[in-house]
Scaffold this motif. Sequence first.
Motif, short mmCIF file in Angstrom:
data_model
loop_
_atom_site.label_atom_id
_atom_site.label_comp_id
_atom_site.label_asym_id
_atom_site.label_seq_id
_atom_site.Cartn_x
_atom_site.Cartn_y
_atom_site.Cartn_z
N CYS A 99 -6.41 4.08 5.25
CA CYS A 99 -5.61 3.29 4.19
C CYS A 99 -5.15 2.00 4.99
O CYS A 99 -5.20 0.61 4.34
CB CYS A 99 -4.12 4.07 3.93
N ARG A 107 -2.81 4.05 -2.60
CA ARG A 107 -3.15 2.81 -1.79
C ARG A 107 -2.61 1.31 -2.41
O ARG A 107 -1.33 1.37 -2.54
CB ARG A 107 -4.86 3.02 -1.70
N SER A 133 0.84 -1.14 0.06
CA SER A 133 -0.19 -0.05 0.04
C SER A 133 0.94 1.15 0.01
O SER A 133 1.77 1.26 0.79
CB SER A 133 -0.95 0.08 1.07
#
Length: 419
Positions: A233, A266, A166
């Motif tokens: 996130c 992300r 991510s």
Amino acid sequence: MSTTQRIKGFADMFPPESDAFTRMENTGREIFARYGFVELRTPILEFTELFQRSIGEETDVVQKEMYTFPDSRGRLMTLRPEATAGVMRAYAESGLAGREGVSRLFSCGPMFRHERPQKGRLRQFHQINCECLGSASPFADAELISMLLHFFRALRLSGLTLNINSLGCAVCRPHFREALLRYLQSLDPAALCEDCSRRMHTNPLRVLDCKQASCRAVVEGAPRLLDSICPDCAEHFSTVQKLLDRQGHAFALDHRLVRGLDYYCRTTFEVVSSQIGAQTAVAGGGRYDGLVKSLGGPDVPGVGFACGMERLALLLDAPSPAPLDFYLVALEEEGGLQGHALAQTLREAGLRGEMNFSRASWKSLMRQAGKSGARYCLILGPDETARGDIVVKNLESGEQNTLGQDTVCHFLQTGTIHD
RNA sequence: GCGGAAGUAGCUCAGUUGGCAGAGCACCUGGUUGUGGCCCAGGUGGCCGUGGGUUCAAAUCCCAUCUUUCGCCCCA
């Protein structure tokens, strides 16, 4: 240098590679349709500005790899170096973006990057692209990744590894970037390789991805993305992993996986193989939530992947082509006339076959028949044409029969003489 | 953009004190008046990547260039 030769890095494609491409495209269409994807075909040429804005001015792709030239009015045009920008443009321009709901778009075709060619890398190369637009949900990420793996399984590929990471979002990534930069600047300047000393300023995240041993050691002590992403996130990424786990997909967390295109945020992922040379990535992708908006469209989130077809083709086993059903050997003028008509009838009945164009010797024509790989050789000589017969020879066993011309079709279709 | 390797028959490649251009496979013809594959005999096929240079003489040595290929960078 002859002008009648290929441009460097541009390949002609014959079987089996062209067959492999057809197979990849057909398999992709079939699998992706099960997930609700529809095919979008966009132009190969776009205004240069589109790529500058979407891919990022500072990226290598935009700075040194694009085929860019002015049209007759002096506007700068670029042969697309990747697909996502064009798809986004089409999505926004068509009005799809303004409607409710999720759009799932599949496309494939040639891309162009002016790089030095090597194994698995050409200047004109081909990608299969899938983009899922209109959802910020981690379910979209997971569904897309699952679909990609499904596609690879359908092609019977093995030995592939899925890596995920991510990158954080517009809120938390800048913080990480600063922390990383502080860390890198605190080091002895000699600790990093030449490239990374430069990258540190242009795109510090790329230092994480360096293959040099010295840099990898440095990276071990560096702050990690996953430790610094914001709670939203982290939650998103955790859900993606949970969904992949539940489906039994093996994956590796790779905190060094940083994509080279600016628009990713992300989730990022790539599928790698160790069997295709130095370029190991077969497919790569990720989420790009701000992209449509940055192109002047509405604020629509999206996630997508690109899959390199040339690299995939290196992993596919060469399919053995289906053999012809017949090779028709026609002798003399009447044989040619009757044979031409008969061959046409057989093809329209669904059989596959060739016949000789030239008037060569028996031996030569029989050799042609043998080489063609056909199951049966059909022979029309003077004796046969006079009686409306035809000799049918099994090229594998060598057995042969004389049949009436009107029964050959049935014989080839069923393998039996009587109806 | 940077570095290594390589360009000789359709294909895979031999070919060094510089001295007539080679092999295997493929292709064609014949051995068999109308029967492929295996076997035997014969045959076609080369501006030795291209352009310069050195030499009596260059596939071979030198320079340049193009192409391919494997890496670097970067990406699919």
